[in-house]
Structure formats: C-alpha cells, structure tokens
Design an enzyme around this catalytic site. Structure first.
Site, short mmCIF file in Angstrom:
data_model
loop_
_atom_site.label_atom_id
_atom_site.label_comp_id
_atom_site.label_asym_id
_atom_site.label_seq_id
_atom_site.Cartn_x
_atom_site.Cartn_y
_atom_site.Cartn_z
N LYS A 44 0.83 -1.21 0.00
CA LYS A 44 0.00 0.00 0.00
C LYS A 44 0.86 1.26 0.00
O LYS A 44 0.37 2.37 -0.06
CB LYS A 44 -0.89 0.04 1.26
CG LYS A 44 -2.03 -0.91 1.26
CD LYS A 44 -3.10 -0.53 2.29
CE LYS A 44 -2.72 -0.66 3.70
NZ LYS A 44 -3.84 -0.52 4.65
N LYS A 46 2.59 2.15 2.61
CA LYS A 46 2.47 2.70 3.97
C LYS A 46 3.44 1.95 4.87
O LYS A 46 3.50 0.73 4.86
CB LYS A 46 1.04 2.45 4.50
CG LYS A 46 0.10 3.61 4.31
CD LYS A 46 -1.23 3.33 5.03
CE LYS A 46 -1.65 4.52 5.84
NZ LYS A 46 -3.01 4.40 6.37
N1 C2G Z 1 -10.35 6.84 9.89
C1 C2G Z 1 -11.32 7.73 10.32
N2 C2G Z 1 -10.94 8.92 10.83
C2 C2G Z 1 -9.63 9.24 10.94
C3 C2G Z 1 -8.64 8.33 10.52
C4 C2G Z 1 -9.03 7.12 9.99
O1 C2G Z 1 -12.53 7.45 10.22
N3 C2G Z 1 -9.29 10.46 11.46
C5 C2G Z 1 -10.79 5.56 9.32
C6 C2G Z 1 -10.33 5.38 7.88
O2 C2G Z 1 -11.22 6.04 7.00
C7 C2G Z 1 -10.39 3.85 7.73
C8 C2G Z 1 -10.05 3.37 9.15
O3 C2G Z 1 -10.22 4.49 10.03
O4 C2G Z 1 -11.71 3.43 7.39
C9 C2G Z 1 -8.63 2.86 9.25
O5 C2G Z 1 -7.78 3.90 8.81
P1 C2G Z 1 -6.29 3.50 8.31
O6 C2G Z 1 -5.66 2.64 9.32
O7 C2G Z 1 -5.62 4.73 7.82
O8 C2G Z 1 -6.68 2.56 7.06
P2 C2G Z 1 -5.98 2.57 5.62
O9 C2G Z 1 -4.51 2.57 5.77
O10 C2G Z 1 -6.66 3.61 4.84
O11 C2G Z 1 -6.31 1.09 5.09
O12 C2G Z 1 -8.18 -2.14 2.19
C10 C2G Z 1 -8.40 -0.92 2.87
C11 C2G Z 1 -7.14 -0.43 3.52
O13 C2G Z 1 -6.53 -1.44 4.29
C12 C2G Z 1 -7.47 0.79 4.39
#
Ligand code: C2G
Length: 129
Positions: A44, A46
C-alpha cells in the site's frame, strides 16, 4: 445475525479509528476487522510504526470488535465477504467509491472520518519532539 467488516492499518490507534469501529459495529451485530499486515502495508506504500501483531492485538481488544483477521492483499475482500457471510462492508469516506464493486456481494457504507486526527499527523508530531 448481521455481520459488518472493515479493513485498515490502525497504526498508532487513535480516536478516529475507535469512532470508525464503533459506528461500524452499530450497523450490525458482529464486527470483523481486517488489519493490514506489515507486508501488505508495503504494497500500500504505507510504513506503520507499530508492527502487525501489536496492531492486531490492540484492535482485537477493542470492546466493539468481535474478530480480527489479517489483510494480506487487495483481492481478499470478496472472499472474506463470502467466507464470513458479511452483510455490510464499511470504510471511512476517504475511500468513497473505491470499493463500490463490492455492492454485488453486500451493502457498502462509507462513514465520515473523524477530523483533526490521523496516524500521519501523530507521526509528524512525534518527529518534532
Ligand atoms: N479513519 C477515520 N478517521 C480518521 C482516521 C481514519 O474514520 N481520522 C478511518 C479510515 O477512513 C479507515 C479506518 O479508520 O476506514 C482505518 O484507517 P487506516 O488505518 O488509515 O486505514 P488505511 O490505511 O486507509 O487502510 O483495504 C483498505 C485499507 O486497508 C485501508
């Protein structure tokens, strides 16, 4: 029983993650969370601070979470939805539209993000301490 699933890295677990999981759980009776492995995060583009096993352990112990599975690739979602009889797929709306192809298999819900907090912002603050 209505099953909800969501996917994420959940690095440096914070209130935005918690509120997403709580709102996802409110949509059903069982919440499954697929936590991105360190290897998948590399795909990803990340790099998480906290290793997978600790991120998974933290999420597993969140009151509204019923099950944690590893997220190893982009392709597993359809298989997961079928395997766990998922009724609702939930993501934060930063992903809006990206998973609409799953509508063939279950309901797809994008929830508003929690403003003012993100793992990236926390990392930036930590770097300046
Ligand atoms: N999130 C949120 N508010 C934030 C930060 C994150 O609602 N201030 C939500 C994101 O939208 C996501 C979840 O928390 O639905 C997890 O966020 P991340 O760990 O950043 O997920 P990400 O790296 O975007 O991975 O297949 C999908 C991916 O694995 C998503």
């Amino acid at each position: 029983m209505k099953t909800v699933i969501t996917y994420g890295t959940f690095d440096l677990f914070h209130i935005g993650h918690l509120k997403l999981l709580q709102r996802a759980k409110e949509l059903g009776d069982r919440l499954i969370v697929a936590v991105s492995t360190d290897e998948f995060n590399a795909i990803k583009g990340k790099k998480s601070i906290i290793p997978y096993d600790q991120r998974a352990e933290i999420v597993k112990n969140i009151k509204c979470v019923d099950m944690v599975i590893p997220e190893k690739n982009w392709e597993q979602k359809i298989e997961d939805i079928k395997k766990y009889n998922v009724d609702i797929f939930v993501m934060g709306e930063d992903w809006k539209g990206k998973f609409d192809f799953l509508k063939e298999y279950c309901e797809v819900v994008y929830l508003p993000r929690t403003e003012g907090i993100s793992s990236t912002e926390i990392k930036q603050i930590l770097q300046h301490i």
